[in-house]
Motif scaffolding. Structure first.
Motif, PDB file in Angstrom:
ATOM      1  N   ALA A 175      29.614  45.711  29.098  1.00 29.83           N
ATOM      2  CA  ALA A 175      28.997  46.400  30.234  1.00 29.83           C
ATOM      3  C   ALA A 175      30.067  46.695  31.276  1.00 29.83           C
ATOM      4  O   ALA A 175      31.040  45.951  31.424  1.00 29.83           O
ATOM      5  N   TRP A 176      29.866  47.794  31.978  1.00 28.57           N
ATOM      6  CA  TRP A 176      30.743  48.222  33.075  1.00 28.57           C
ATOM      7  C   TRP A 176      30.036  47.863  34.373  1.00 28.57           C
ATOM      8  O   TRP A 176      28.973  48.369  34.667  1.00 28.57           O
ATOM      9  N   LEU A 177      30.613  46.906  35.114  1.00 27.23           N
ATOM     10  CA  LEU A 177      29.959  46.362  36.292  1.00 27.23           C
ATOM     11  C   LEU A 177      30.629  46.830  37.577  1.00 27.23           C
ATOM     12  O   LEU A 177      31.853  46.969  37.628  1.00 27.23           O
ATOM     13  N   ARG A 178      29.818  47.013  38.610  1.00 27.79           N
ATOM     14  CA  ARG A 178      30.314  47.104  39.980  1.00 27.79           C
ATOM     15  C   ARG A 178      30.065  45.743  40.628  1.00 27.79           C
ATOM     16  O   ARG A 178      28.942  45.252  40.631  1.00 27.79           O
ATOM     17  N   VAL A 179      31.126  45.149  41.162  1.00 31.52           N
ATOM     18  CA  VAL A 179      31.059  43.812  41.733  1.00 31.52           C
ATOM     19  C   VAL A 179      31.384  43.886  43.218  1.00 31.52           C
ATOM     20  O   VAL A 179      32.401  44.469  43.614  1.00 31.52           O
ATOM     21  N   VAL A 180      30.526  43.305  44.040  1.00 26.53           N
ATOM     22  CA  VAL A 180      30.744  43.245  45.490  1.00 26.53           C
ATOM     23  C   VAL A 180      31.060  41.803  45.855  1.00 26.53           C
ATOM     24  O   VAL A 180      30.270  40.899  45.594  1.00 26.53           O
ATOM     25  N   LEU A 181      32.227  41.599  46.454  1.00 26.37           N
ATOM     26  CA  LEU A 181      32.654  40.250  46.833  1.00 26.37           C
ATOM     27  C   LEU A 181      32.173  39.911  48.233  1.00 26.37           C
ATOM     28  O   LEU A 181      32.389  40.665  49.173  1.00 26.37           O
ATOM     29  N   ASP A 182      31.551  38.753  48.368  1.00 24.54           N
ATOM     30  CA  ASP A 182      31.205  38.228  49.690  1.00 24.54           C
ATOM     31  C   ASP A 182      32.238  37.222  50.175  1.00 24.54           C
ATOM     32  O   ASP A 182      32.378  36.997  51.376  1.00 24.54           O
ATOM     33  N   THR A 183      32.933  36.580  49.234  1.00 30.74           N
ATOM     34  CA  THR A 183      34.034  35.679  49.557  1.00 30.74           C
ATOM     35  C   THR A 183      35.252  36.126  48.762  1.00 30.74           C
ATOM     36  O   THR A 183      35.121  36.884  47.799  1.00 30.74           O
ATOM     37  N   GLY A 184      36.422  35.650  49.142  1.00 27.23           N
ATOM     38  CA  GLY A 184      37.650  36.098  48.482  1.00 27.23           C
ATOM     39  C   GLY A 184      38.446  34.952  47.899  1.00 27.23           C
ATOM     40  O   GLY A 184      39.584  34.725  48.287  1.00 27.23           O
ATOM     41  N   ARG A 185      37.868  34.246  46.956  1.00 28.76           N
ATOM     42  CA  ARG A 185      38.550  33.114  46.333  1.00 28.76           C
ATOM     43  C   ARG A 185      39.533  33.600  45.255  1.00 28.76           C
ATOM     44  O   ARG A 185      39.303  34.630  44.621  1.00 28.76           O
ATOM     45  N   THR A 186      40.577  32.824  45.039  1.00 34.54           N
ATOM     46  CA  THR A 186      41.549  33.146  43.992  1.00 34.54           C
ATOM     47  C   THR A 186      40.870  33.200  42.632  1.00 34.54           C
ATOM     48  O   THR A 186      40.144  32.272  42.256  1.00 34.54           O
ATOM     49  N   HIS A 187      41.080  34.316  41.908  1.00 35.07           N
ATOM     50  CA  HIS A 187      40.525  34.523  40.562  1.00 35.07           C
ATOM     51  C   HIS A 187      38.994  34.573  40.548  1.00 35.07           C
ATOM     52  O   HIS A 187      38.378  34.471  39.478  1.00 35.07           O
ATOM     53  N   GLN A 188      38.364  34.759  41.696  1.00 34.74           N
ATOM     54  CA  GLN A 188      36.914  34.536  41.793  1.00 34.74           C
ATOM     55  C   GLN A 188      36.092  35.339  40.793  1.00 34.74           C
ATOM     56  O   GLN A 188      35.223  34.784  40.105  1.00 34.74           O
ATOM     57  N   ILE A 189      36.286  36.646  40.733  1.00 36.91           N
ATOM     58  CA  ILE A 189      35.454  37.473  39.849  1.00 36.91           C
ATOM     59  C   ILE A 189      35.619  37.031  38.405  1.00 36.91           C
ATOM     60  O   ILE A 189      34.634  36.867  37.666  1.00 36.91           O
ATOM     61  N   ARG A 190      36.852  36.820  37.994  1.00 38.96           N
ATOM     62  CA  ARG A 190      37.129  36.439  36.615  1.00 38.96           C
ATOM     63  C   ARG A 190      36.453  35.108  36.266  1.00 38.96           C
ATOM     64  O   ARG A 190      35.862  34.962  35.192  1.00 38.96           O
ATOM     65  N   VAL A 191      36.536  34.144  37.177  1.00 39.08           N
ATOM     66  CA  VAL A 191      35.965  32.817  36.920  1.00 39.08           C
ATOM     67  C   VAL A 191      34.444  32.866  36.930  1.00 39.08           C
ATOM     68  O   VAL A 191      33.775  32.384  35.993  1.00 39.08           O
ATOM     69  N   GLN A 192      33.856  33.444  37.972  1.00 38.37           N
ATOM     70  CA  GLN A 192      32.394  33.407  38.079  1.00 38.37           C
ATOM     71  C   GLN A 192      31.723  34.189  36.962  1.00 38.37           C
ATOM     72  O   GLN A 192      30.721  33.735  36.393  1.00 38.37           O
ATOM     73  N   LEU A 193      32.242  35.360  36.610  1.00 41.21           N
ATOM     74  CA  LEU A 193      31.621  36.130  35.534  1.00 41.21           C
ATOM     75  C   LEU A 193      31.780  35.412  34.197  1.00 41.21           C
ATOM     76  O   LEU A 193      30.843  35.368  33.391  1.00 41.21           O
ATOM     77  N   ALA A 194      32.964  34.842  33.949  1.00 43.87           N
ATOM     78  CA  ALA A 194      33.173  34.140  32.678  1.00 43.87           C
ATOM     79  C   ALA A 194      32.226  32.956  32.546  1.00 43.87           C
ATOM     80  O   ALA A 194      31.594  32.756  31.498  1.00 43.87           O
ATOM     81  N   GLU A 195      32.082  32.169  33.617  1.00 44.48           N
ATOM     82  CA  GLU A 195      31.256  30.968  33.534  1.00 44.48           C
ATOM     83  C   GLU A 195      29.768  31.286  33.627  1.00 44.48           C
ATOM     84  O   GLU A 195      28.928  30.430  33.334  1.00 44.48           O
ATOM     85  N   ALA A 196      29.424  32.540  33.984  1.00 44.37           N
ATOM     86  CA  ALA A 196      28.032  32.991  33.925  1.00 44.37           C
ATOM     87  C   ALA A 196      27.696  33.595  32.569  1.00 44.37           C
ATOM     88  O   ALA A 196      26.541  33.960  32.318  1.00 44.37           O
ATOM     89  N   GLY A 197      28.709  33.711  31.688  1.00 45.53           N
ATOM     90  CA  GLY A 197      28.461  34.233  30.346  1.00 45.53           C
ATOM     91  C   GLY A 197      28.860  35.677  30.140  1.00 45.53           C
ATOM     92  O   GLY A 197      28.569  36.249  29.084  1.00 45.53           O
ATOM     93  N   PHE A 198      29.578  36.275  31.109  1.00 44.39           N
ATOM     94  CA  PHE A 198      29.988  37.675  30.999  1.00 44.39           C
ATOM     95  C   PHE A 198      31.480  37.806  31.291  1.00 44.39           C
ATOM     96  O   PHE A 198      31.898  38.358  32.317  1.00 44.39           O
ATOM     97  N   PRO A 199      32.354  37.290  30.400  1.00 44.40           N
ATOM     98  CA  PRO A 199      33.793  37.255  30.675  1.00 44.40           C
ATOM     99  C   PRO A 199      34.413  38.655  30.735  1.00 44.40           C
ATOM    100  O   PRO A 199      33.983  39.575  30.034  1.00 44.40           O
ATOM    101  N   VAL A 200      35.423  38.796  31.568  1.00 47.57           N
ATOM    102  CA  VAL A 200      36.143  40.065  31.694  1.00 47.57           C
ATOM    103  C   VAL A 200      36.962  40.294  30.424  1.00 47.57           C
ATOM    104  O   VAL A 200      37.707  39.409  29.986  1.00 47.57           O
ATOM    105  N   LEU A 201      36.839  41.471  29.845  1.00 56.33           N
ATOM    106  CA  LEU A 201      37.600  41.800  28.643  1.00 56.33           C
ATOM    107  C   LEU A 201      39.094  41.828  28.960  1.00 56.33           C
ATOM    108  O   LEU A 201      39.518  42.303  30.022  1.00 56.33           O
ATOM    109  N   GLY A 202      39.886  41.321  28.019  1.00 56.58           N
ATOM    110  CA  GLY A 202      41.336  41.351  28.156  1.00 56.58           C
ATOM    111  C   GLY A 202      41.913  40.268  29.036  1.00 56.58           C
ATOM    112  O   GLY A 202      43.135  40.196  29.195  1.00 56.58           O
ATOM    113  N   ASP A 203      41.071  39.422  29.619  1.00 48.75           N
ATOM    114  CA  ASP A 203      41.547  38.344  30.492  1.00 48.75           C
ATOM    115  C   ASP A 203      41.980  37.169  29.617  1.00 48.75           C
ATOM    116  O   ASP A 203      41.151  36.477  29.031  1.00 48.75           O
ATOM    117  N   ALA A 204      43.299  36.927  29.560  1.00 49.94           N
ATOM    118  CA  ALA A 204      43.841  35.902  28.668  1.00 49.94           C
ATOM    119  C   ALA A 204      43.570  34.488  29.152  1.00 49.94           C
ATOM    120  O   ALA A 204      43.713  33.539  28.387  1.00 49.94           O
TER     121      ALA A 204
END
Length: 297
Positions: A217-246
Protein backbone atom coordinates in the motif's frame (compact mmCIF):
# COMPACT_ATOMS: atom_id res chain seq x y z
CA UNK A 1 32.41 42.45 9.98
CA UNK A 2 28.63 42.40 10.26
CA UNK A 3 27.17 45.45 12.02
CA UNK A 4 23.96 45.06 14.03
CA UNK A 5 21.90 47.52 16.04
CA UNK A 6 19.61 46.37 18.87
CA UNK A 7 17.24 48.68 20.71
CA UNK A 8 16.76 47.38 24.25
CA UNK A 9 13.08 47.27 25.29
CA UNK A 10 12.05 48.89 28.57
CA UNK A 11 11.00 45.52 30.01
CA UNK A 12 14.65 44.34 29.83
CA UNK A 13 15.62 46.83 32.55
CA UNK A 14 17.80 45.16 35.18
CA UNK A 15 18.85 42.26 32.92
CA UNK A 16 22.53 41.53 32.47
CA UNK A 17 23.95 42.52 29.09
CA UNK A 18 25.39 39.09 28.25
CA UNK A 19 22.16 37.24 29.07
CA UNK A 20 20.01 39.73 27.20
CA UNK A 21 22.16 39.46 24.07
CA UNK A 22 22.23 35.67 24.25
CA UNK A 23 18.43 35.65 24.30
CA UNK A 24 17.98 38.37 21.68
CA UNK A 25 20.49 36.88 19.26
CA UNK A 26 19.75 33.19 20.03
CA UNK A 27 23.45 32.62 20.77
CA UNK A 28 25.21 30.66 23.51
CA UNK A 29 26.11 32.91 26.45
CA UNK A 30 29.78 31.92 26.08
CA UNK A 31 29.86 33.20 22.51
CA UNK A 32 28.21 36.48 23.51
CA UNK A 33 30.75 36.94 26.30
CA UNK A 34 33.53 36.45 23.75
CA UNK A 35 32.10 39.27 21.64
CA UNK A 36 31.87 41.55 24.69
CA UNK A 37 35.39 40.73 25.84
CA UNK A 38 36.62 41.39 22.28
CA UNK A 39 35.18 44.93 22.55
CA UNK A 40 32.67 44.19 19.78
CA UNK A 41 29.67 45.33 21.87
CA UNK A 42 29.21 49.07 22.50
CA UNK A 43 26.63 51.33 24.08
CA UNK A 44 26.92 55.06 23.30
CA UNK A 45 30.17 54.29 21.51
CA UNK A 46 31.82 52.70 24.55
CA UNK A 47 32.85 49.08 25.04
CA UNK A 48 30.86 47.26 27.73
CA UNK A 49 31.51 44.91 30.62
CA UNK A 50 29.94 41.46 30.65
CA UNK A 51 28.13 42.06 33.92
CA UNK A 52 26.66 45.43 32.92
CA UNK A 53 22.99 45.83 33.90
CA UNK A 54 20.65 47.32 31.34
CA UNK A 55 18.37 50.26 32.08
CA UNK A 56 16.04 49.66 29.11
CA UNK A 57 15.92 51.97 26.11
CA UNK A 58 19.64 51.71 25.26
CA UNK A 59 20.88 51.16 21.72
CA UNK A 60 23.46 48.38 21.46
CA UNK A 61 25.97 48.41 18.60
CA UNK A 62 27.33 44.98 17.79
CA UNK A 63 30.09 43.80 15.45
CA UNK A 64 30.19 40.17 14.46
CA UNK A 65 33.15 38.57 12.67
CA UNK A 66 32.39 36.76 9.42
CA UNK A 67 31.42 33.09 9.87
CA UNK A 68 34.22 30.57 9.69
CA UNK A 69 34.33 28.15 6.78
CA UNK A 70 32.82 24.77 7.58
CA UNK A 71 35.53 22.75 5.88
CA UNK A 72 32.82 20.29 4.76
CA UNK A 73 32.90 18.62 1.38
CA UNK A 74 30.49 20.46 -0.90
CA UNK A 75 28.65 17.38 -2.18
CA UNK A 76 26.05 17.15 -4.97
CA UNK A 77 23.81 19.92 -6.25
CA UNK A 78 20.47 20.12 -4.43
CA UNK A 79 17.14 21.27 -5.82
CA UNK A 80 15.88 24.35 -3.95
CA UNK A 81 12.19 24.13 -3.01
CA UNK A 82 11.98 27.38 -1.00
CA UNK A 83 14.42 30.17 -0.14
CA UNK A 84 14.36 33.43 1.85
CA UNK A 85 16.69 35.44 4.09
CA UNK A 86 15.94 33.21 7.10
CA UNK A 87 15.60 29.67 5.82
CA UNK A 88 15.92 27.29 2.93
CA UNK A 89 14.15 24.07 1.94
CA UNK A 90 15.98 21.61 -0.31
CA UNK A 91 15.08 18.27 -1.84
CA UNK A 92 17.43 15.78 -0.21
CA UNK A 93 18.09 12.71 -2.35
CA UNK A 94 18.06 9.24 -0.84
CA UNK A 95 21.51 7.99 0.11
CA UNK A 96 22.86 11.42 1.12
CA UNK A 97 23.31 11.85 4.89
CA UNK A 98 22.15 15.13 6.39
CA UNK A 99 25.41 15.61 8.32
CA UNK A 100 28.87 14.50 7.19
CA UNK A 101 30.51 11.43 8.69
CA UNK A 102 33.89 13.17 8.28
CA UNK A 103 35.48 16.29 6.72
CA UNK A 104 35.67 14.72 3.24
CA UNK A 105 32.25 13.03 3.34
CA UNK A 106 29.40 14.44 1.23
CA UNK A 107 26.28 15.59 3.08
CA UNK A 108 23.16 17.68 2.66
CA UNK A 109 24.61 20.31 5.01
CA UNK A 110 27.79 20.54 2.97
CA UNK A 111 25.91 20.65 -0.33
CA UNK A 112 23.51 23.34 0.91
CA UNK A 113 26.31 25.50 2.31
CA UNK A 114 26.98 26.93 -1.17
CA UNK A 115 23.35 28.05 -1.58
CA UNK A 116 23.70 31.57 -0.23
CA UNK A 117 24.90 33.00 3.07
CA UNK A 118 24.79 31.09 6.36
CA UNK A 119 25.95 32.08 9.84
CA UNK A 120 25.04 29.52 12.49
CA UNK A 121 27.08 29.31 15.68
CA UNK A 122 29.83 31.30 13.97
CA UNK A 123 30.18 28.96 10.98
CA UNK A 124 29.11 29.31 7.36
CA UNK A 125 26.86 26.24 7.51
CA UNK A 126 23.09 25.73 7.61
CA UNK A 127 21.37 25.12 10.94
CA UNK A 128 19.31 21.96 11.39
CA UNK A 129 15.89 22.34 13.03
CA UNK A 130 15.11 18.73 12.05
CA UNK A 131 16.70 15.79 10.22
CA UNK A 132 15.92 13.06 7.71
CA UNK A 133 17.35 9.55 7.67
CA UNK A 134 20.13 8.93 5.13
CA UNK A 135 17.91 6.81 2.87
CA UNK A 136 14.79 8.98 3.19
CA UNK A 137 14.30 11.44 0.36
CA UNK A 138 12.40 14.72 0.38
CA UNK A 139 11.97 18.16 1.91
CA UNK A 140 14.69 19.23 4.37
CA UNK A 141 14.32 22.56 6.19
CA UNK A 142 17.51 24.53 6.97
CA UNK A 143 18.13 27.77 8.87
CA UNK A 144 20.38 30.56 7.60
CA UNK A 145 21.25 32.11 10.97
CA UNK A 146 20.98 31.56 14.73
CA UNK A 147 17.73 33.42 15.31
CA UNK A 148 16.00 31.57 12.48
CA UNK A 149 17.25 28.26 13.87
CA UNK A 150 15.91 29.07 17.34
CA UNK A 151 12.55 30.14 15.89
CA UNK A 152 12.19 26.99 13.76
CA UNK A 153 13.16 24.70 16.63
CA UNK A 154 10.59 26.48 18.79
CA UNK A 155 7.97 25.93 16.09
CA UNK A 156 8.75 22.21 15.97
CA UNK A 157 8.50 21.95 19.76
CA UNK A 158 5.20 23.85 19.74
CA UNK A 159 3.73 21.55 17.07
CA UNK A 160 3.42 24.46 14.62
CA UNK A 161 5.19 22.62 11.79
CA UNK A 162 3.30 20.10 9.67
CA UNK A 163 5.21 17.13 8.26
CA UNK A 164 3.75 14.62 5.82
CA UNK A 165 5.51 11.61 4.36
CA UNK A 166 4.74 9.06 1.67
CA UNK A 167 5.60 5.44 2.36
CA UNK A 168 5.36 2.23 0.39
CA UNK A 169 4.58 -0.53 2.90
CA UNK A 170 3.94 -4.25 2.85
CA UNK A 171 0.56 -5.66 3.79
CA UNK A 172 -2.99 -4.34 3.77
CA UNK A 173 -3.36 -1.53 6.32
CA UNK A 174 -6.81 -0.05 7.02
CA UNK A 175 -7.92 2.90 4.90
CA UNK A 176 -7.09 5.20 7.81
CA UNK A 177 -5.35 4.71 11.13
CA UNK A 178 -3.51 6.37 14.00
CA UNK A 179 -0.68 5.11 16.21
CA UNK A 180 0.06 6.45 19.69
CA UNK A 181 2.69 4.33 21.46
CA UNK A 182 5.58 4.40 23.92
CA UNK A 183 8.93 4.94 22.23
CA UNK A 184 12.51 4.24 23.24
CA UNK A 185 15.75 2.49 22.41
CA UNK A 186 15.60 -1.26 21.97
CA UNK A 187 17.15 -2.89 25.07
CA UNK A 188 18.53 -5.66 22.84
CA UNK A 189 20.22 -3.22 20.40
CA UNK A 190 20.70 0.45 21.38
CA UNK A 191 21.13 1.40 17.72
CA UNK A 192 17.47 0.53 17.12
CA UNK A 193 14.21 1.96 18.48
CA UNK A 194 10.98 0.23 19.46
CA UNK A 195 7.45 0.85 20.70
CA UNK A 196 7.64 -2.30 22.83
CA UNK A 197 9.23 -0.72 25.89
CA UNK A 198 7.94 0.96 29.01
CA UNK A 199 8.68 4.64 28.32
CA UNK A 200 7.31 8.04 29.22
CA UNK A 201 8.11 9.23 25.70
CA UNK A 202 5.24 8.90 23.21
CA UNK A 203 5.25 8.66 19.45
CA UNK A 204 2.16 9.66 17.46
CA UNK A 205 1.29 9.55 13.80
CA UNK A 206 -1.73 9.05 11.55
CA UNK A 207 -1.94 7.55 8.08
CA UNK A 208 -4.28 7.06 5.15
CA UNK A 209 -4.06 4.76 2.14
CA UNK A 210 -3.59 6.64 -1.14
CA UNK A 211 -3.21 3.58 -3.38
CA UNK A 212 -3.49 -0.16 -2.90
CA UNK A 213 -1.08 -2.42 -4.75
CA UNK A 214 -0.58 -6.21 -4.83
CA UNK A 215 0.73 -7.09 -1.37
CA UNK A 216 1.47 -3.44 -0.57
CA UNK A 217 0.00 0.00 0.00
CA UNK A 218 1.03 3.59 -0.68
CA UNK A 219 0.47 5.58 2.50
CA UNK A 220 0.34 9.25 3.39
CA UNK A 221 1.71 9.61 6.92
CA UNK A 222 1.25 12.69 9.11
CA UNK A 223 3.70 13.01 11.99
CA UNK A 224 2.56 14.49 15.28
CA UNK A 225 5.91 13.82 16.96
CA UNK A 226 9.40 13.65 15.47
CA UNK A 227 11.15 10.67 17.00
CA UNK A 228 14.23 9.10 15.40
CA UNK A 229 13.18 6.41 12.88
CA UNK A 230 9.58 6.89 14.06
CA UNK A 231 7.62 6.10 10.89
CA UNK A 232 9.74 3.06 10.09
CA UNK A 233 9.45 1.66 13.62
CA UNK A 234 5.76 2.32 14.26
CA UNK A 235 4.57 1.02 10.89
CA UNK A 236 6.77 -2.09 11.12
CA UNK A 237 5.60 -2.94 14.63
CA UNK A 238 1.97 -2.33 13.60
CA UNK A 239 2.37 -4.95 10.87
CA UNK A 240 2.97 -2.70 7.85
CA UNK A 241 6.78 -2.51 7.38
CA UNK A 242 8.31 -0.04 4.92
CA UNK A 243 9.55 -1.82 1.80
CA UNK A 244 13.31 -1.79 1.31
CA UNK A 245 14.05 -0.89 4.94
CA UNK A 246 16.99 -3.12 5.88
CA UNK A 247 16.67 -2.38 9.62
CA UNK A 248 12.96 -2.41 10.49
CA UNK A 249 11.19 -3.30 7.25
CA UNK A 250 11.34 -5.98 4.58
CA UNK A 251 13.56 -6.37 1.54
CA UNK A 252 12.00 -5.76 -1.84
CA UNK A 253 12.84 -6.49 -5.44
CA UNK A 254 11.28 -3.21 -6.59
CA UNK A 255 13.33 -0.74 -4.56
CA UNK A 256 16.86 -0.80 -3.14
CA UNK A 257 16.31 1.66 -0.25
CA UNK A 258 13.63 2.37 2.33
CA UNK A 259 10.53 3.52 0.43
CA UNK A 260 9.99 6.68 2.47
CA UNK A 261 9.73 10.25 1.17
CA UNK A 262 9.27 13.56 3.05
CA UNK A 263 6.57 14.95 0.79
CA UNK A 264 5.25 18.10 2.49
CA UNK A 265 6.38 20.72 5.01
CA UNK A 266 4.31 23.64 6.27
CA UNK A 267 5.86 26.07 8.74
CA UNK A 268 5.66 29.65 10.05
CA UNK A 269 8.33 31.79 8.37
CA UNK A 270 10.80 32.92 11.08
CA UNK A 271 10.83 36.55 9.93
CA UNK A 272 7.11 37.33 10.10
CA UNK A 273 5.19 34.14 10.93
CA UNK A 274 3.62 33.88 7.46
CA UNK A 275 2.68 30.30 6.58
CA UNK A 276 4.93 28.56 4.04
CA UNK A 277 4.00 25.25 2.40
CA UNK A 278 6.49 23.22 0.38
CA UNK A 279 6.23 19.91 -1.45
CA UNK A 280 9.11 17.77 -2.68
CA UNK A 281 8.78 16.02 -6.07
CA UNK A 282 8.46 12.24 -5.91
CA UNK A 283 11.78 10.54 -6.79
CA UNK A 284 11.88 8.29 -9.84
CA UNK A 285 12.81 5.17 -7.87
CA UNK A 286 9.61 5.36 -5.80
CA UNK A 287 7.45 5.98 -8.88
CA UNK A 288 9.10 3.01 -10.63
CA UNK A 289 8.61 0.79 -7.58
CA UNK A 290 4.87 1.49 -7.47
CA UNK A 291 4.45 0.80 -11.18
CA UNK A 292 6.43 -2.43 -10.88
CA UNK A 293 4.14 -3.58 -8.09
CA UNK A 294 1.07 -2.59 -10.12
CA UNK A 295 2.30 -4.62 -13.11
CA UNK A 296 3.00 -7.64 -10.89
CA UNK A 297 -0.70 -7.80 -10.04
Amino acid sequence: MTQEILDVPREAAGERLDRYLARALALPVERVRGLIEGRRVRIRGKACAIQRRLFGGERIELERPPPASSGFAVGPSLAVLYDDEDCLVVAKPAGLPVEPAGPASPSAVGAASRLGRFDVDGRAVPGLPHRLDRDTSGALLLARHDRALAALRGSFQAGAIEKEYLALVAGAPPDQGALDTPYGRDPADPRRFTTRVASARRARLSFSVERRLPGAAWLRVVLDTGRTHQIRVQLAEAGFPVLGDAVYGVSSEVIARQALHADRLAFPRPGDGARVEVRAPLPEDLARAMEALARSG
